[in-house]
Enzyme design. Sequence first.
Site, PDB file in Angstrom:
ATOM      1  N   ASP A   1       0.845  -1.196   0.000  1.00 60.20           N
ATOM      2  CA  ASP A   1       0.000   0.000   0.000  1.00 60.20           C
ATOM      3  C   ASP A   1       0.885   1.253   0.000  1.00 60.20           C
ATOM      4  OD1 ASP A   1       0.884  -0.147   2.580  1.00 60.20           O
ATOM      5  OD2 ASP A   1      -1.095  -0.157   3.526  1.00 60.20           O
ATOM      6  N   SER A   2       2.209   1.034   0.015  1.00 59.44           N
ATOM      7  CA  SER A   2       3.134   2.145  -0.244  1.00 59.44           C
ATOM      8  C   SER A   2       2.921   2.669  -1.664  1.00 59.44           C
ATOM      9  CB  SER A   2       4.588   1.704  -0.037  1.00 59.44           C
ATOM     10  OG  SER A   2       4.862   0.531  -0.792  1.00 59.44           O
TER      11      SER A   2
ATOM     12  N   ASP B   1      -0.801  -6.298  -0.415  1.00 64.14           N
ATOM     13  CA  ASP B   1      -1.076  -5.662   0.869  1.00 64.14           C
ATOM     14  C   ASP B   1      -2.588  -5.457   0.998  1.00 64.14           C
ATOM     15  OD1 ASP B   1       0.392  -4.854   3.036  1.00 64.14           O
ATOM     16  OD2 ASP B   1       1.240  -3.079   2.063  1.00 64.14           O
TER      17      ASP B   1
ATOM     18  N   GLU C   1      -1.337  -5.735   8.705  1.00 62.57           N
ATOM     19  CA  GLU C   1      -0.517  -5.104   9.748  1.00 62.57           C
ATOM     20  C   GLU C   1      -1.079  -5.376  11.140  1.00 62.57           C
ATOM     21  OE1 GLU C   1       0.019  -0.920   8.920  1.00 62.57           O
ATOM     22  OE2 GLU C   1       0.905  -1.329   6.950  1.00 62.57           O
TER      23      GLU C   1
ATOM     24  N   GLU D   1       9.357  -3.593  10.699  1.00 61.60           N
ATOM     25  CA  GLU D   1       9.710  -2.270  10.160  1.00 61.60           C
ATOM     26  C   GLU D   1      10.139  -1.331  11.287  1.00 61.60           C
ATOM     27  OE1 GLU D   1       6.910  -0.663   7.363  1.00 61.60           O
ATOM     28  OE2 GLU D   1       7.933   1.271   7.271  1.00 61.60           O
TER      29      GLU D   1
END
Length: 262
Positions: free
Chosen positions: A43-44, A82, A114, A180
């Site tokens: 989703d970056s 994602d 996430e 991360e």
Amino acid sequence: MTTIKDLADLKKRGQKWAMLTSYEMMTAEIFDEAGIPVLLVGDSAGNNFFGDANTIPVTVEELLPLVRAVSRSVKQSLVVADLPFGSYESGPEQALATSIRFFKESGAHAVKLEGATTTTLESVKRLVGSGIPVMGHLGLTPQSVHQLGGFKVQGRENPEALIEAAKALEAAGVFALVLEMVPKDLAKRITETLSIPTIGIGAGNGTDAQVLVWTDAFGLTKRPPKLARRYRNLRQELLDGAKEFAKDVENGSFPSESESFD
Ligand code: KIV
């Protein structure tokens, strides 16, 4: 094609591997040819493709065609989609419905989500039980950036909580875990604790694998984060090329005879 079993075997053999993001066919073809075993349609895409400030606005409808382009363009790489913010947090049924869309409509081979809340752990179990491999993501989870108070290193204050969350995700069935912006010693400890592969980004070199956002790694991003190494300067290459093209058009040297038809 790379499978989740191959990744588990790499961990057993102590062999490190690389993951890159990709959002369209050209980079997917190139990274696949380069032998990158896992491509993440992150989703970056929000802040590297769509022009958003962060990952939060990205929708399922936006990400589906990007995942489809990447899946169609690889021969070997495992493609991970994602799950966008808002597409799985309600619970296992929502997570399953969204993941099924990524599998059926875009050809994804796995999904990533996430965090490790009770709901997320239930969702992981539901997905894995339905035959959908799931990658976890802990530490700085960008979809929760407002809750976390910014893009900061995570786990310094309560390292044990992060270790417990990682163990809970492994027990729920994730096949790999992104860490991360986690202190390097903590990431190494988590890596040694888990039997699934860990994938670091800003987490030191004690993880089993490393991931970079491709635009950071190859110099398209104007100000890449500290955690990224810049392997090429594609921004400069494209800038120079575009200026050269404009000049050739303006001075009449493009197209030449050989670039024209009789
Ligand atoms: O969306 C993304 O690109 C990611 C990576 C930074 C792991 O989640």
